[in-house]
Design an enzyme around this catalytic site. Structure first.
Site, mmCIF file in Angstrom:
data_model
loop_
_atom_site.group_PDB
_atom_site.id
_atom_site.type_symbol
_atom_site.label_atom_id
_atom_site.label_comp_id
_atom_site.label_asym_id
_atom_site.label_seq_id
_atom_site.Cartn_x
_atom_site.Cartn_y
_atom_site.Cartn_z
ATOM 1 N N GLY A 61 9.092 11.653 -11.895
ATOM 2 C CA GLY A 61 8.310 12.346 -12.906
ATOM 3 C C GLY A 61 7.069 11.576 -13.331
ATOM 4 N N LEU A 105 0.348 1.370 -10.830
ATOM 5 C CA LEU A 105 1.796 1.549 -10.695
ATOM 6 C C LEU A 105 2.349 0.536 -9.697
ATOM 7 C CD1 LEU A 105 2.255 5.440 -10.580
ATOM 8 C CD2 LEU A 105 3.111 3.891 -12.342
ATOM 9 N N HIS A 160 -0.005 3.829 2.606
ATOM 10 C CA HIS A 160 -1.105 2.984 2.128
ATOM 11 C C HIS A 160 -2.269 3.135 3.102
ATOM 12 C CE1 HIS A 160 0.914 0.974 -1.253
ATOM 13 N NE2 HIS A 160 2.007 1.155 -0.533
ATOM 14 N N HIS A 176 0.016 -3.869 -3.574
ATOM 15 C CA HIS A 176 0.136 -4.896 -2.529
ATOM 16 C C HIS A 176 -0.991 -5.926 -2.654
ATOM 17 C CE1 HIS A 176 3.226 -2.990 0.235
ATOM 18 N NE2 HIS A 176 3.040 -2.070 -0.691
ATOM 19 N N ARG A 199 -11.894 20.417 3.401
ATOM 20 C CA ARG A 199 -12.286 20.118 4.771
ATOM 21 C C ARG A 199 -11.835 18.734 5.232
ATOM 22 N NH1 ARG A 199 -15.702 22.905 2.237
ATOM 23 N NH2 ARG A 199 -16.950 21.140 1.481
ATOM 24 N N ASP A 246 11.826 3.409 -4.222
ATOM 25 C CA ASP A 246 10.757 2.401 -4.321
ATOM 26 C C ASP A 246 11.076 1.443 -5.478
ATOM 27 O OD1 ASP A 246 8.422 1.111 -3.566
ATOM 28 O OD2 ASP A 246 7.103 2.413 -4.718
ATOM 29 N N ALA A 287 -0.939 6.409 -2.823
ATOM 30 C CA ALA A 287 -1.629 5.411 -2.003
ATOM 31 C C ALA A 287 -1.990 5.972 -0.622
ATOM 32 C CB ALA A 287 -0.792 4.132 -1.868
ATOM 33 N N GLY A 289 5.678 0.123 -7.972
ATOM 34 C CA GLY A 289 7.028 0.569 -7.663
ATOM 35 C C GLY A 289 7.581 1.432 -8.783
#
Length: 393
Positions: free
Chosen positions: A251, A309, A197, A144, A229, A276, A222, A311
């Site tokens: 994959g 990456l 995100h 983005h 913890r 996506d 994202a 999409g």
């Protein structure tokens, strides 16, 4: 195979997945866009459509995250024509319902889509819209554009809220980056909210879920990860049964061990297959421009100039095939994650995701090689030909 304009038809198949069980042989009678009856047994000679012997008839796939297809990126063409191209490209791969997805962009782009939304909802296969951003966490921005990530001001908010009355629409946001009152306002407008995100803590996600946040966008990608913890958004998503989670089963985005862990924790009734997808689906192109940056396809992997990456190059029928292969699950579980579960997330569980009397006749037929041989939306068919997809049954 048409029957697109007819008000009733009967589809006969040897294998029918009704949304719960694999059954057959039998036939499905459709009248005025809805399923009138299912009959099991061999008496299928009078069927208007006889599917190939190896074909499986199933509820049509529902994709709640589709950025593009057919050479069109929604952000570049936030118009009725742009939406139609995307929907028709994905229909060929079994998607009979989707949320065309707008990623973070300038306010005028959101407003252009808002202006086209009502007309676009009349396109067979459009269930609503997905606004992924702009209220994301910059530290988890993925592809983005950082310059456009922001907490929506009044004008942005008005455009975003207008989608609450446009089908079943959703917004992905980082809950830790917006005032809680904004989450209340968006839900009050009729929108579904997914966390994504996001660098939220598990506690912050718990508070957001208490306010009505019900989804997680592309689980594992994202977002704050699971550690001892600091369980983060991943841990909260795996732990909280109230949350539905989309997952990119290509994959590439998620390792198969992580996919299997997600399936064990969430199960088929909360995990949803999403694509996506980007504009290259349904084309032979290897590159497109995303907000001024070249995105390149290599070995099924879409990446920006810095390797991020961007999409996925994925369709729903491929996601179903991959889920069976990578997770080692039954085909029925993959089909539920591709239809019934996203229908439930969208509040459409009494309309879509099952082949049962009264349900909408949104159907897919595919063979054991995971090749789609037909789709029907509201009973209107398209078999190896998207030209009929614009007609309503």
């Amino acid at each position: 195979m048409g029957h697109a304009g007819s008000s009733s038809l009967t589809i006969a198949a040897r294998h029918i997945f009704d949304g719960a069980d694999m059954r057959g042989p039998g036939s499905v009678r459709i009248s005025q866009g809805r399923i009138e009856s299912i009959t099991f047994g061999e008496a299928t000679a009078r069927a208007s459509i006889q599917l190939p012997a190896d074909a499986i008839l199933a509820p049509g796939f529902i994709d709640i995250q589709v950025n593009g297809g057919g050479g069109v990126l929604l952000n570049d063409q936030p118009t009725e024509a742009g939406v139609r191209r995307i929907v028709e490209a994905h229909r060929k791969a079994g998607t009979t319902g989707c949320l065309p997805t707008l990623i973070t962009d300038r306010g005028e782009v959101i407003e252009r889509l808002a202006a086209a939304a009502e007309a676009s909802l009349k396109i067979p296969g459009v269930l609503g819209f997905h606004l992924e951003g702009p209220a994301l966490n910059r530290s988890r921005k993925g592809i983005h554009p950082e310059a456009e990530i922001r907490v929506p001001a009044r004008r942005d908010l008005a455009a975003i809220k207008s989608f609450g009355g446009r089908g079943r629409s959703m917004v992905t946001l980082a809950p830790e980056c917006v005032p809680a009152s904004m989450i209340d306002e968006l839900i009050g407008a009729g929108l579904r909210i997914a966390a994504g995100h996001s660098d939220a803590t598990a506690a912050e996600i718990g508070q957001a879920v208490d306010r009505g946040v019900s989804g997680v966008t592309h689980l594992f990608n994202a977002m704050s990860q699971l550690s001892a913890r600091a369980p983060g958004l991943v841990g909260a998503a795996l732990d909280d049964d109230r949350l539905f989670a989309g997952i990119i089963c290509d994959g590439i985005h998620v390792d198969r061990a992580a996919l299997r862990v997600a399936f064990r924790c969430k199960g088929r009734d909360r995990l949803m297959l999403v694509t996506d997808a980007m504009p290259l689906v349904g084309t032979n192109d290897r590159q497109f421009m995303l907000q001024g940056r070249p995105i390149t396809l290599r070995e099924n992997r879409l990446t920006g100039p810095d390797g991020t990456l961007a999409g996925a190059h994925l369709t729903m029928i491929e996601a179903v095939r991959n889920a069976v292969a990578l997770l080692g699950i039954a085909l029925v579980d993959a089909l539920i994650m591709a239809s019934r579960t996203p229908a439930a997330f969208l509040g459409l569980e009494s309309e879509l995701g099952r082949i049962a009397p009264g349900y909408r006749a949104d159907l897919v037929a595919f063979n054991p090689n995971f090749e789609v041989v037909g789709t029907w939306i509201g009973g209107a068919g398209a078999m190896d030909d998207a030209s009929e997809a614009s007609q309503r049954g």
